[in-house]
Scaffold this motif. Structure first.
Motif, PDB file in Angstrom:
ATOM      1  N   LEU A  94       0.846  -1.188   0.000  1.00 38.84           N
ATOM      2  CA  LEU A  94       0.000   0.000   0.000  1.00 38.84           C
ATOM      3  C   LEU A  94       0.883   1.239   0.000  1.00 38.84           C
ATOM      4  N   THR A  95       0.724   2.086  -1.019  1.00 40.04           N
ATOM      5  CA  THR A  95       1.450   3.354  -1.065  1.00 40.04           C
ATOM      6  C   THR A  95       0.462   4.481  -0.811  1.00 40.04           C
ATOM      7  N   LEU A  96       0.794   5.303   0.190  1.00 38.55           N
ATOM      8  CA  LEU A  96      -0.118   6.340   0.682  1.00 38.55           C
ATOM      9  C   LEU A  96       0.580   7.682   0.712  1.00 38.55           C
ATOM     10  N   PRO A  97      -0.135   8.750   0.328  1.00 37.97           N
ATOM     11  CA  PRO A  97       0.496  10.069   0.420  1.00 37.97           C
ATOM     12  C   PRO A  97       0.700  10.520   1.862  1.00 37.97           C
ATOM     13  N   GLU A  98      -0.142  10.067   2.770  1.00 38.68           N
ATOM     14  CA  GLU A  98      -0.022  10.448   4.174  1.00 38.68           C
ATOM     15  C   GLU A  98      -0.680   9.377   5.029  1.00 38.68           C
ATOM     16  N   SER A  99      -0.324   9.377   6.291  1.00 42.35           N
ATOM     17  CA  SER A  99      -0.904   8.414   7.216  1.00 42.35           C
ATOM     18  C   SER A  99      -2.211   8.991   7.745  1.00 42.35           C
ATOM     19  N   ASN A 100      -3.330   8.567   7.162  1.00 44.13           N
ATOM     20  CA  ASN A 100      -4.652   9.085   7.521  1.00 44.13           C
ATOM     21  C   ASN A 100      -5.437   7.965   8.197  1.00 44.13           C
ATOM     22  N   ALA A 101      -5.643   8.114   9.516  1.00 46.36           N
ATOM     23  CA  ALA A 101      -6.226   7.027  10.311  1.00 46.36           C
ATOM     24  C   ALA A 101      -7.625   6.652   9.820  1.00 46.36           C
ATOM     25  N   ASP A 102      -8.446   7.648   9.470  1.00 47.35           N
ATOM     26  CA  ASP A 102      -9.807   7.350   9.007  1.00 47.35           C
ATOM     27  C   ASP A 102      -9.781   6.560   7.709  1.00 47.35           C
ATOM     28  N   TRP A 103      -8.938   7.018   6.783  1.00 48.49           N
ATOM     29  CA  TRP A 103      -8.841   6.331   5.494  1.00 48.49           C
ATOM     30  C   TRP A 103      -8.377   4.889   5.698  1.00 48.49           C
ATOM     31  N   LEU A 104      -7.324   4.734   6.533  1.00 49.37           N
ATOM     32  CA  LEU A 104      -6.778   3.388   6.753  1.00 49.37           C
ATOM     33  C   LEU A 104      -7.790   2.476   7.426  1.00 49.37           C
ATOM     34  N   ALA A 105      -8.554   3.026   8.370  1.00 53.19           N
ATOM     35  CA  ALA A 105      -9.553   2.206   9.061  1.00 53.19           C
ATOM     36  C   ALA A 105     -10.613   1.718   8.072  1.00 53.19           C
ATOM     37  N   GLY A 106     -11.069   2.615   7.189  1.00 53.98           N
ATOM     38  CA  GLY A 106     -12.057   2.229   6.185  1.00 53.98           C
ATOM     39  C   GLY A 106     -11.495   1.202   5.209  1.00 53.98           C
ATOM     40  N   PHE A 107     -10.267   1.434   4.777  1.00 52.43           N
ATOM     41  CA  PHE A 107      -9.627   0.513   3.843  1.00 52.43           C
ATOM     42  C   PHE A 107      -9.455  -0.862   4.487  1.00 52.43           C
ATOM     43  N   ALA A 108      -8.954  -0.873   5.725  1.00 53.91           N
ATOM     44  CA  ALA A 108      -8.715  -2.153   6.413  1.00 53.91           C
ATOM     45  C   ALA A 108     -10.021  -2.907   6.622  1.00 53.91           C
ATOM     46  N   GLU A 109     -11.093  -2.176   6.922  1.00 52.52           N
ATOM     47  CA  GLU A 109     -12.389  -2.830   7.128  1.00 52.52           C
ATOM     48  C   GLU A 109     -12.877  -3.457   5.818  1.00 52.52           C
ATOM     49  N   GLY A 110     -12.731  -2.715   4.708  1.00 50.47           N
ATOM     50  CA  GLY A 110     -13.131  -3.252   3.406  1.00 50.47           C
ATOM     51  C   GLY A 110     -12.311  -4.484   3.032  1.00 50.47           C
ATOM     52  N   LEU A 111     -11.019  -4.421   3.361  1.00 47.95           N
ATOM     53  CA  LEU A 111     -10.145  -5.546   3.042  1.00 47.95           C
ATOM     54  C   LEU A 111     -10.525  -6.765   3.893  1.00 47.95           C
ATOM     55  N   ALA A 112     -10.752  -6.524   5.186  1.00 49.20           N
ATOM     56  CA  ALA A 112     -11.079  -7.630   6.098  1.00 49.20           C
ATOM     57  C   ALA A 112     -12.408  -8.276   5.712  1.00 49.20           C
ATOM     58  N   ASP A 113     -13.413  -7.460   5.409  1.00 48.99           N
ATOM     59  CA  ASP A 113     -14.719  -8.009   5.035  1.00 48.99           C
ATOM     60  C   ASP A 113     -14.620  -8.827   3.747  1.00 48.99           C
ATOM     61  N   THR A 114     -13.863  -8.305   2.785  1.00 42.52           N
ATOM     62  CA  THR A 114     -13.724  -9.022   1.512  1.00 42.52           C
ATOM     63  C   THR A 114     -12.928 -10.319   1.703  1.00 42.52           C
ATOM     64  N   ALA A 115     -11.879 -10.240   2.504  1.00 42.38           N
ATOM     65  CA  ALA A 115     -11.055 -11.433   2.751  1.00 42.38           C
ATOM     66  C   ALA A 115     -11.876 -12.525   3.438  1.00 42.38           C
ATOM     67  N   LYS A 116     -12.724 -12.108   4.385  1.00 40.04           N
ATOM     68  CA  LYS A 116     -13.557 -13.078   5.101  1.00 40.04           C
ATOM     69  C   LYS A 116     -14.562 -13.717   4.147  1.00 40.04           C
ATOM     70  N   ARG A 117     -15.149 -12.864   3.298  1.00 44.22           N
ATOM     71  CA  ARG A 117     -16.153 -13.336   2.347  1.00 44.22           C
ATOM     72  C   ARG A 117     -15.591 -14.429   1.433  1.00 44.22           C
ATOM     73  N   PHE A 118     -14.316 -14.308   1.057  1.00 43.78           N
ATOM     74  CA  PHE A 118     -13.722 -15.260   0.114  1.00 43.78           C
ATOM     75  C   PHE A 118     -12.720 -16.196   0.793  1.00 43.78           C
ATOM     76  N   ASP A 119     -12.676 -16.147   2.130  1.00 39.92           N
ATOM     77  CA  ASP A 119     -11.849 -17.075   2.900  1.00 39.92           C
ATOM     78  C   ASP A 119     -10.385 -17.057   2.439  1.00 39.92           C
ATOM     79  N   VAL A 120      -9.810 -15.853   2.418  1.00 44.71           N
ATOM     80  CA  VAL A 120      -8.413 -15.696   1.998  1.00 44.71           C
ATOM     81  C   VAL A 120      -7.689 -14.890   3.086  1.00 44.71           C
ATOM     82  N   GLN A 121      -6.435 -15.293   3.398  1.00 53.98           N
ATOM     83  CA  GLN A 121      -5.710 -14.727   4.538  1.00 53.98           C
ATOM     84  C   GLN A 121      -4.708 -13.661   4.092  1.00 53.98           C
ATOM     85  N   LEU A 122      -4.705 -12.518   4.768  1.00 57.51           N
ATOM     86  CA  LEU A 122      -3.650 -11.519   4.550  1.00 57.51           C
ATOM     87  C   LEU A 122      -2.407 -11.993   5.302  1.00 57.51           C
ATOM     88  N   VAL A 123      -1.294 -12.205   4.593  1.00 59.02           N
ATOM     89  CA  VAL A 123      -0.101 -12.786   5.236  1.00 59.02           C
ATOM     90  C   VAL A 123       1.097 -11.849   5.255  1.00 59.02           C
TER      91      VAL A 123
END
Lengths: 317, 317
Positions: A94-123
């Motif tokens: 992930l390349t980010l222009p700045e460390s934005n906690a709100d953006w990262l929280a939303g992104f991480a939630e989207g990633l986690a929900d999608t990963a769970k839906r398709f049963d794939v692990q972030l390693v």
């Protein structure tokens, strides 16, 4: 020119949402070391694919981060589906222009929900400072990989479901045109939540001779099967299933969007004639649209007349 | 919003230089399909790591593309070495502002030469339009992985070779200061051609309790071993081996560069006392610089006096 800030970021926003190991998925050690440690399933072939999504090129820079994460992971999973592989794990750079906690929280939630839906692990992952871009690499396991180079002349050409939804949605997603609330919701879903076709891929795995996912448009992607297999194809455009979203356009526009528009992530695949009876009884959401030919090039007909279109698909450069 | 231009790019500049399959390395199908197909070696654990290098952050945007490729792949391979894994294959996600044939040819040559040198296969990739950035993911196989979380109190702390060369080189690499022709050559080598420590990693694999590569600076990286292992460390800075390139600086500067400068990709590892005799007879280019402690935090001494430094390493954000 690199350093520890990235570790806290990864840990805070991702490691907390994804468990460090998942022995049942072969993940011995996940995020946080120099490497992830993985035990692949015995006797299977691994399939791996990497894709980068750049802000302003592959998604609007101001898009909702939950949706960006969903699209980034689903687009990559679609490559596994097209190979008839089952997801195992993925990495995120992930390349980010700045460390934005709100953006990262939303992104991480989207990633986690999608990963769970398709049963794939972030390693594993890497977080760097720079213009917003997301590179995901997914790895899966397969018994019967569906390659692009296996088609033969005479094989039937199929597509899954319907085409043109994402391309029809794009102007609304980009805010270039308006649309009703229901249209906006449908278009949001088709653009940010494309469905990797694992179920269709698994069902056709024993019958198809070649397959890929339609990311650049039917004609552009079928050309890859043709080239890899040393063949051409004849298509009857009257048979191409046009997505409901695209049917709000004129007939010509709708058909053009369906055969040249990208981002649908439906499957295009070829099936030898002897397998058609077995395939037909499965009652899958698939449509035969043409035939592979010895003659090179793709020839389209519409209402029995030759049909041509100048631009077979989006070009990056 | 994505399309076929990328395929010609990948094919022309990379596929031509890298064979499509390498059965002896487990590569069933390389670049050009939805996924690469890979057969991992039986009975081994896979180790995988991903890193992004962004122009202007991790290398000067105008740097020679051959050197950028070398550095990008070597930095990633260093993570495999730190885990005591042998390289198998890698993927490349390349984001480019424009399709520049000269740049791509130089980059591909640097990548091919580096891949050949370390016997690692390019198996897949993605090319996208956007600000210059390179994401490489390497995968290797290991029997005895060296994790960060295995250190115990009383273990000796070692580093490989000498520290500070890359940090001392950086101002010359960036053109901020001049230097003699020989200095420039040495600094170019240490910055763009760092040597992944596979030989040392393999030799210590049976003895070390924890290890990582020093990318962010000795103090910052040793802190990761301390944290993962729930420990602290005491270091005698008089023992830290300072790179010849850094010795052109004053004693204080040289030491600061050696303990806080990143990008050397030397190993930092811990060894239980009972393994020291066996390790010593191997005559490796390694130096004991301290001891792991139950007390948290890293305490440094210089000439017997406490030594502190405000900034333990570069921070991204």
């Amino acid at each position: 020119m690199s350093g520890p800030g990235e570790f806290e970021l990864i840990r805070d926003f991702f490691a907390a949402r994804f468990q460090g190991s998942a022995p049942e998925a072969g993940v011995v050690l996940g995020i946080g070391d120099d490497c992830a440690l993985l035990t692949p399933p015995a006797g299977k072939t691994l399939a791996t694919s990497v894709d980068t999504l750049v802000a302003g090129v592959h998604f609007p820079a101001t898009a909702d981060p939950y949706r960006i994460a969903s699209r980034a992971l689903r687009v990559n999973l679609s490559d596994l589906a097209a190979m008839n592989a089952q997801p195992l794990w993925f990495t995120l750079a992930l390349t980010l222009p700045e460390s934005n906690a709100d953006w990262l929280a939303g992104f991480a939630e989207g990633l986690a929900d999608t990963a769970k839906r398709f049963d794939v692990q972030l390693v594993g992952g890497d977080t760097t400072k720079g213009p917003l871009a997301i590179t995901i690499q997914v790895t899966g396991a397969c018994d019967r990989p569906l390659r692009r180079d296996g088609a033969s002349a005479g094989d039937s050409v199929f597509v899954s479901n319907r085409l043109g939804a994402a391309a029809a949605a794009l102007p609304i997603v980009l805010g270039e045109v308006g649309g009703s609330e229901i249209q906006r919701q449908q278009m949001d879903a088709s653009y940010y939540f494309p469905e990797p076709q694992f179920t269709v891929a698994s069902a056709i795995g024993g019958y198809a001779s070649a397959a890929l996912d339609i990311s650049d448009g039917l004609l552009a992607d079928l050309a890859h099967i043709c080239e890899a297999s040393g063949l051409g194809a004849e298509l009857d455009l009257n048979q191409v299933p046009v997505a409901e979203l695209a049917q709000t356009m004129s007939g010509d526009q709708a058909r053009t969007v369906a055969v040249t528009g990208g981002d649908d992530y439906q499957l295009c695949f070829t099936v030898p004639q002897q397998h058609l009876p077995a395939l037909n009884v499965l009652n899958l959401p698939i449509t035969c649209i043409g035939t592979m030919t010895r003659e090179r090039g793709i020839r389209c007909t519409l209402d029995g007349e030759p049909w041509t279109h100048a631009q077979p698909g989006y070009r990056h450069f």
